[in-house]
Scaffold this motif. Structure first.
Motif, PDB file in Angstrom:
ATOM      1  N   GLU A 578      45.480  16.528  46.682  1.00  0.00           N
ATOM      2  CA  GLU A 578      46.439  15.493  47.023  1.00  0.00           C
ATOM      3  C   GLU A 578      46.521  14.458  45.914  1.00  0.00           C
ATOM      4  OE1 GLU A 578      45.192  13.928  50.776  1.00  0.00           O
ATOM      5  OE2 GLU A 578      46.094  15.574  51.919  1.00  0.00           O
ATOM      6  N   PHE A 579      47.723  13.965  45.666  1.00  0.00           N
ATOM      7  CA  PHE A 579      47.921  12.935  44.654  1.00  0.00           C
ATOM      8  C   PHE A 579      49.082  12.041  45.075  1.00  0.00           C
ATOM      9  CE2 PHE A 579      50.419  16.587  43.500  1.00  0.00           C
ATOM     10  CZ  PHE A 579      51.644  16.077  43.085  1.00  0.00           C
ATOM     11  N   GLY A 580      49.066  10.812  44.571  1.00  0.00           N
ATOM     12  CA  GLY A 580      50.095   9.848  44.922  1.00  0.00           C
ATOM     13  C   GLY A 580      51.199   9.784  43.891  1.00  0.00           C
ATOM     14  N   LEU A 581      52.387   9.405  44.353  1.00  0.00           N
ATOM     15  CA  LEU A 581      53.548   9.271  43.481  1.00  0.00           C
ATOM     16  C   LEU A 581      54.325   8.018  43.862  1.00  0.00           C
ATOM     17  CD1 LEU A 581      55.178  12.804  43.066  1.00  0.00           C
ATOM     18  CD2 LEU A 581      54.106  11.419  41.286  1.00  0.00           C
ATOM     19  N   SER A 582      55.017   7.467  42.876  1.00  0.00           N
ATOM     20  CA  SER A 582      55.925   6.358  43.133  1.00  0.00           C
ATOM     21  C   SER A 582      57.303   6.915  43.452  1.00  0.00           C
ATOM     22  CB  SER A 582      56.013   5.440  41.908  1.00  0.00           C
ATOM     23  OG  SER A 582      54.763   4.841  41.652  1.00  0.00           O
ATOM     24  N   ASN A 583      57.942   6.302  44.441  1.00  0.00           N
ATOM     25  CA  ASN A 583      59.297   6.692  44.815  1.00  0.00           C
ATOM     26  C   ASN A 583      60.158   5.439  44.902  1.00  0.00           C
ATOM     27  OD1 ASN A 583      57.330   8.658  46.568  1.00  0.00           O
ATOM     28  ND2 ASN A 583      59.045   9.762  45.686  1.00  0.00           N
ATOM     29  N   ARG A 584      61.312   5.505  44.268  1.00  0.00           N
ATOM     30  CA  ARG A 584      62.212   4.354  44.290  1.00  0.00           C
ATOM     31  C   ARG A 584      63.059   4.396  45.561  1.00  0.00           C
ATOM     32  NH1 ARG A 584      65.922   3.211  39.147  1.00  0.00           N
ATOM     33  NH2 ARG A 584      63.940   2.378  38.394  1.00  0.00           N
ATOM     34  N   ILE A 585      62.951   3.339  46.350  1.00  0.00           N
ATOM     35  CA  ILE A 585      63.791   3.182  47.531  1.00  0.00           C
ATOM     36  C   ILE A 585      64.816   2.109  47.247  1.00  0.00           C
ATOM     37  CG2 ILE A 585      63.832   2.386  49.926  1.00  0.00           C
ATOM     38  CD1 ILE A 585      61.198   3.751  50.378  1.00  0.00           C
ATOM     39  N   THR A 586      66.080   2.418  47.505  1.00  0.00           N
ATOM     40  CA  THR A 586      67.148   1.442  47.262  1.00  0.00           C
ATOM     41  C   THR A 586      67.900   1.182  48.550  1.00  0.00           C
ATOM     42  OG1 THR A 586      68.695   3.189  46.632  1.00  0.00           O
ATOM     43  CG2 THR A 586      67.428   2.145  44.861  1.00  0.00           C
ATOM     44  N   ALA A 587      68.442  -0.025  48.637  1.00  0.00           N
ATOM     45  CA  ALA A 587      69.234  -0.430  49.797  1.00  0.00           C
ATOM     46  C   ALA A 587      70.473  -1.179  49.313  1.00  0.00           C
ATOM     47  CB  ALA A 587      68.411  -1.311  50.724  1.00  0.00           C
ATOM     48  N   ALA A 635      74.044  -1.755  56.258  1.00  0.00           N
ATOM     49  CA  ALA A 635      73.264  -1.392  55.070  1.00  0.00           C
ATOM     50  C   ALA A 635      73.014   0.110  55.068  1.00  0.00           C
ATOM     51  CB  ALA A 635      71.940  -2.148  55.057  1.00  0.00           C
ATOM     52  N   SER A 636      72.697   0.615  53.890  1.00  0.00           N
ATOM     53  CA  SER A 636      72.307   2.020  53.745  1.00  0.00           C
ATOM     54  C   SER A 636      71.014   2.086  52.967  1.00  0.00           C
ATOM     55  CB  SER A 636      73.402   2.829  53.046  1.00  0.00           C
ATOM     56  OG  SER A 636      73.584   2.353  51.718  1.00  0.00           O
ATOM     57  N   LEU A 637      70.200   3.042  53.347  1.00  0.00           N
ATOM     58  CA  LEU A 637      68.882   3.222  52.731  1.00  0.00           C
ATOM     59  C   LEU A 637      68.758   4.641  52.208  1.00  0.00           C
ATOM     60  CD1 LEU A 637      66.374   1.608  55.234  1.00  0.00           C
ATOM     61  CD2 LEU A 637      66.592   1.008  52.827  1.00  0.00           C
ATOM     62  N   THR A 638      68.076   4.786  51.073  1.00  0.00           N
ATOM     63  CA  THR A 638      67.789   6.137  50.583  1.00  0.00           C
ATOM     64  C   THR A 638      66.565   6.114  49.684  1.00  0.00           C
ATOM     65  OG1 THR A 638      68.738   8.085  49.523  1.00  0.00           O
ATOM     66  CG2 THR A 638      69.208   5.991  48.491  1.00  0.00           C
ATOM     67  N   ALA A 651      56.761   4.584  54.654  1.00  0.00           N
ATOM     68  CA  ALA A 651      57.674   3.900  53.736  1.00  0.00           C
ATOM     69  C   ALA A 651      58.492   2.827  54.442  1.00  0.00           C
ATOM     70  CB  ALA A 651      58.604   4.910  53.070  1.00  0.00           C
ATOM     71  N   SER A 652      58.264   2.620  55.740  1.00  0.00           N
ATOM     72  CA  SER A 652      59.135   1.692  56.476  1.00  0.00           C
ATOM     73  C   SER A 652      58.963   0.250  56.009  1.00  0.00           C
ATOM     74  CB  SER A 652      58.874   1.805  57.982  1.00  0.00           C
ATOM     75  OG  SER A 652      57.516   1.578  58.281  1.00  0.00           O
ATOM     76  N   LEU A 653      57.769  -0.143  55.574  1.00  0.00           N
ATOM     77  CA  LEU A 653      57.585  -1.495  55.041  1.00  0.00           C
ATOM     78  C   LEU A 653      58.370  -1.667  53.744  1.00  0.00           C
ATOM     79  CD1 LEU A 653      56.244  -4.265  55.095  1.00  0.00           C
ATOM     80  CD2 LEU A 653      54.259  -3.266  53.950  1.00  0.00           C
ATOM     81  N   ALA A 654      58.312  -0.653  52.873  1.00  0.00           N
ATOM     82  CA  ALA A 654      59.072  -0.719  51.624  1.00  0.00           C
ATOM     83  C   ALA A 654      60.570  -0.734  51.910  1.00  0.00           C
ATOM     84  CB  ALA A 654      58.704   0.474  50.736  1.00  0.00           C
ATOM     85  N   GLU A 655      61.013   0.065  52.875  1.00  0.00           N
ATOM     86  CA  GLU A 655      62.430   0.095  53.228  1.00  0.00           C
ATOM     87  C   GLU A 655      62.874  -1.264  53.786  1.00  0.00           C
ATOM     88  OE1 GLU A 655      62.875   4.831  54.332  1.00  0.00           O
ATOM     89  OE2 GLU A 655      62.144   3.422  55.845  1.00  0.00           O
ATOM     90  N   MET A 656      61.993  -1.916  54.552  1.00  0.00           N
ATOM     91  CA  MET A 656      62.312  -3.237  55.075  1.00  0.00           C
ATOM     92  C   MET A 656      62.491  -4.242  53.945  1.00  0.00           C
ATOM     93  SD  MET A 656      60.030  -5.664  57.565  1.00  0.00           S
ATOM     94  CE  MET A 656      60.295  -4.705  59.013  1.00  0.00           C
ATOM     95  N   CYS A 657      61.592  -4.211  52.973  1.00  0.00           N
ATOM     96  CA  CYS A 657      61.685  -5.148  51.847  1.00  0.00           C
ATOM     97  C   CYS A 657      62.956  -4.892  51.030  1.00  0.00           C
ATOM     98  CB  CYS A 657      60.441  -5.028  50.973  1.00  0.00           C
ATOM     99  SG  CYS A 657      58.929  -5.609  51.775  1.00  0.00           S
ATOM    100  N   ALA A 658      63.307  -3.610  50.854  1.00  0.00           N
ATOM    101  CA  ALA A 658      64.541  -3.296  50.127  1.00  0.00           C
ATOM    102  C   ALA A 658      65.750  -3.819  50.886  1.00  0.00           C
ATOM    103  CB  ALA A 658      64.647  -1.786  49.908  1.00  0.00           C
ATOM    104  N   LEU A 659      65.774  -3.670  52.215  1.00  0.00           N
ATOM    105  CA  LEU A 659      66.879  -4.178  53.035  1.00  0.00           C
ATOM    106  C   LEU A 659      66.974  -5.698  52.954  1.00  0.00           C
ATOM    107  CD1 LEU A 659      66.758  -2.062  56.312  1.00  0.00           C
ATOM    108  CD2 LEU A 659      68.679  -2.290  54.745  1.00  0.00           C
ATOM    109  N   VAL A 660      65.816  -6.360  53.080  1.00  0.00           N
ATOM    110  CA  VAL A 660      65.799  -7.828  53.036  1.00  0.00           C
ATOM    111  C   VAL A 660      66.310  -8.313  51.681  1.00  0.00           C
ATOM    112  CG1 VAL A 660      64.259  -9.831  53.017  1.00  0.00           C
ATOM    113  CG2 VAL A 660      64.015  -8.086  54.782  1.00  0.00           C
TER     114      VAL A 660
END
Length: 801
Positions: A578-587, A635-638, A651-660
């Motif tokens: 297992e390994f971690g990756l960064s993912n860009r979330i935009t809103a 709004a739209s999220l992806t 990812a819901s915390l990150a999606e919330m910050c992107a929306l805000v």
């Protein structure tokens, strides 16, 4: 907000808590480490004398259930339990039903050897004795006496016939004929017809009288013949008893405490006389069959087939890795002779359940269920508490082929099945007999609490693995490093993984690198080398993702700021690595009905849990900004550059910050990444894979450029106890190049990312104007005012003539 301290990122194992220098000083562990619940269940099941208390050991593969069970049985086996040898012998009265003999452990082979010696002696002595002058003389005397009596009786009849001018002729062996004589010659048909009627009648009358006397004489001869046969039989018995009687008597005396054996020996004594021809005639067929069945001892009729031979007094513990029907329940072999298939009791072969009778049989549940008819056969044996060797082919076909039906063997065995929880639940649900036969569930733990005492216990567990695998001993620093890695495997600072297979593999590989370095002990550097080697072997896919970050194919920002764009973190698994990756979330946001469009869900790339997280975001937004008035901003999220399915709500915390950020227009710091899920009240909830996620963003920062000193990761506060970060990350934090923050509420993450306080509503529900939520509130009010003005203008236009 202050970042987490170093001791919160990694809980090291203090050497003073390990009172030894090497594992050589530790006593190898005899108990099941960290499995008190399972150990209690096993000890209860094995101590219960009643049927049905078999064990199903539940736990994921690799916990070392089998090893731990064998170790427990080795030290806690029931020493008072009696074990036995089991033998099959000929049933002289019913050959198709071989008899079973139950003997004390070790006596089965002894009986076999005794019978082999007896038969070997008889095979030599019987032909010699029955071919000796003394026996032949007595046999000839008996035969002569019979022949003389027969001859004298027939001579009497012959003499009487001669006086009447009738001759007694022998036509066939045992056949006699009375013939009228014409002088010295018997009458012919013509000469007899030439006689007068009176003469012919006289001859016939005399012949009839003589025939009656002849029949009486022949009955006497038949009786004498029977007497002769009985006398010959008595002579044979006397002679055979002289050869074998005292030996069989010795065996009867030797096995006098075994009534079944005594009965069998008496049966042999009787059958020897009836089967004397076996010893006197050269039987090529029996020899050929013996050769074909790889058993050159003859005669086969008196072989002892030792089905189970216990070499020691120890209770048998059998592990069956391939539980096919024949491997488990035994079978009857066949041999081919001149195109015909032959079998007998000596060709009965045992199964693993026979060898485990009186002890314990360990099997894998999945393998048992995969084999045809094995599960039903096992349940049948446990219910009836008996073993019957049946031909599987006979059970599956309607063939009337004659085969053996050996006597049943009483069954007294404890079955231990190893399996996962899913299989256990399926059996509980769909097999009504399972719960009755496997009443005890040994539930194996995945982890144990990490305390000073448990660390010492874990050290002894490591020492037992070292002894068992014949590895180099470990220094206390190596043990400390393994304990730390175990906590990392458990994803908790205060727990240790009980996945014995992984620890054993780590020890083997550490031993390899230690021997490569010609070291006498396994040191912590060798453990680190083993971990790094294993990581390198499994990291090809990870490195491909990292290459895409390095060359800019995957768009990731680790500095600056941007509106509606957040660095989220995810975990990928590739065959156990297992390994971690960064993912860009935009809103993005726009005029609408206040809904949040989840692009991942709409294109069917988002799983149920991910969709649930986005719905929670919508609920949270409405509870903050649309309590009394509608929210005319949608709004739209992806998740950018995501071409596969995504699931989970981490990812819901990150999606919330992107929306805000998109709603407020405030830019998000790109030097921070975050992970965590939120509920409808904005509370941050724990997620999995926190170590891999932090290390993933750390690697991303290193790939995209130099460390700025402001970069870091935001994690849920409830995940701080799960942090056991890699040494590189800890060192970067120590040097001030990287930080890890923890948050308990979404407002904390929003403030940290957007650089302004999130804001707290007053009694009227108003947020401070310079707060993040205040800016969103003002923007929504402006949009509502715009909506009101547009509505009024539209109404005025409708009222114009």
């Amino acid at each position: 907000m202050k970042p987490l301290s170093l001791n919160q990122l990694y809980k090291a194992c203090v050497l003073k808590d390990l009172p030894f220098r090497t594992t050589r000083q530790l006593e190898p562990l005899e108990e099941i480490v960290g499995q008190n619940r399972a150990q209690s269940a096993v000890s209860f099941a094995l101590a219960m004398p009643h049927g049905g208390y078999n064990v199903y050991a539940v736990g994921r593969p690799g916990l070392g259930k089998r090893t731990m069970m064998l170790r427990y049985l080795e030290h806690h086996a029931d020493l008072e339990h009696q074990i036995h040898d089991w033998c099959y012998v000929a049933n002289f009265e019913e050959p198709r039903v071989p008899k079973v003999l139950k003997l004390p452990a070790g006596k089965g082979n002894e009986l076999k050897q005794d019978m082999d010696k007896l038969m070997s002696r008889l095979m030599k002595m019987v032909p010699q004795t029955f071919d000796s002058d003394s026996f032949l003389e007595r046999a000839e005397q008996l035969k002569g006496e019979f022949a003389q009596r027969q001859e004298e009786e027939l001579e009497k009849i012959g003499a009487q016939a001669k006086k009447k001018k009738v001759s007694l002729n022998i036509t066939t062996p045992g056949g006699y004929r009375l013939v009228a004589m014409n002088g010295d010659e018997p009458h012919t048909a013509e000469s007899f017809q030439a006689l007068t009627q009176e003469q012919r009648d006289k001859f016939e009358a005399e012949i009839n009288k003589l025939e009656k006397k002849l029949r009486q004489a022949l009955r006497k001869v038949a009786d004498w013949e029977q007497e002769y046969a009985e006398a010959q039989q008595a002579l044979n018995e006397e002679t055979l008893h002289g050869i074998s009687g005292h030996q069989i008597d010795e065996l009867v005396s030797k096995y006098s405490d075994q009534p079944d054996v005594v009965t069998y020996l008496e049966g042999v004594r009787k059958d020897l006389v009836d089967s004397l021809d076996i010893f006197l005639e050269e039987n090529e067929e029996q020899a050929a069959i013996a050769y074909a069945s790889l058993d050159k001892k003859t005669p086969r009729r008196y072989l002892v087939n030792v089905l189970v031979h216990q070499k020691t007094e120890e209770v048998p513990v059998v592990v069956e890795d391939n539980p096919t029907y024949h491997n488990l329940f035994g079978y009857v072999e066949n041999v081919t002779f001149k195109g015909s298939v032959f079998t007998d009791f000596s060709l009965i072969r045992p199964g693993s359940i026979h060898r485990a009778n009186g002890g314990y049989l360990l099997m894998d549940a999945i393998k048992v269920l995969e084999q045809p008819f094995v599960w039903d056969g096992l349940k049948r044996a446990l219910r009836s508490r008996s073993l019957q060797i049946n031909s599987l082919e006979r059970e599956l076909t309607l063939s009337g082929t004659i085969s053996l039906e050996p006597e049943e063997i009483p069954l007294d065995v404890k079955i231990v099945l190893f399996g996962d929880r899913e299989t256990w639940m399926l059996l509980q649900e769909y097999d009504s007999e399972f719960a009755e036969l496997f009443r005890v569930t040994a539930d194996f733990e995945n982890e144990m609490m990490r305390t000073d005492d448990s660390q010492l216990l874990y050290s002894k567990f490591i020492a037992s693995l070292v002894e068992e695998k014949k590895l180099l001993h470990c220094s206390n620093r190596a043990v400390a490093r393994i304990i730390e890695h175990s906590a990392r495997m458990a994803d908790h600072q205060d727990r240790l993984s009980l996945h014995a297979a992984d620890i054993a593999n780590l020890l083997r590989e550490s031993d390899f690198w230690a021997r490569q370095a010609k070291a006498k002990l396994i040191e912590n550097s060798h453990v680190d080398q083993a971990l790094e080697s294993a990581r390198y072997r499994s990291s090809r896919i990870r490195d491909q993702f990292y290459d895409s970050i390095r060359d800019g194919t995957t768009l990731v920002s680790t500095s600056g700021s941007c509106v509606g764009q957040v660095n989220a973190l995810s975990v990928l698994s590739t065959g156990g690595f297992e390994f971690g990756l960064s993912n860009r979330i935009t809103a993005t946001c726009y005029y609408g009905d206040g809904g949040v469009m989840d692009i991942e869900r709409d294109v069917k790339l988002g799983g149920n849990l991910h969709s649930k997280g986005v719905m929670i975001l919508s609920s949270w937004l409405s509870s903050r900004f649309a309590v009394t008035d509608p929210m005319h901003l949608s709004a739209s999220l992806t998740m950018e550059q995501n071409y596969g399915e995504v699931d989970g709500d981490s990812a819901s915390l990150a999606e919330m910050c992107a929306l805000v950020s998109a709603l407020s227009g405030l830019p998000v710091r790109q030097d921070l990444a975050l992970t965590g899920s939120v509920n409808q009240f904005g509370e941050v909830q724990p997620i999995g894979g926190v170590n891999e996620k932090v290390e993933g963003f750390f690697a991303t920062c290193r790939l995209t450029g130099e460390f700025t000193g402001t970069q870091g990761v935001i994690v849920p506060a409830t995940n701080v106890q799960n942090l056991m970060l890699d040494e590189e990350v800890v060192q970067a934090v120590r040097n001030g190049q990287f930080s890890v923050y923890s948050v308990t509420h979404a407002e904390e993450a929003i403030s940290l990312l957007l650089g302004k306080p999130a804001g707290k509503a007053n009694a009227k529900g108003r947020y401070p104007k310079q707060s993040v939520f205040g800016m969103i509130q003002q923007r929504l009010e402006n949009m509502r005012e715009h909506e009101r003005q547009e509505h009024e203008r539209h109404e005025q236009e409708k009222q114009k003539p």
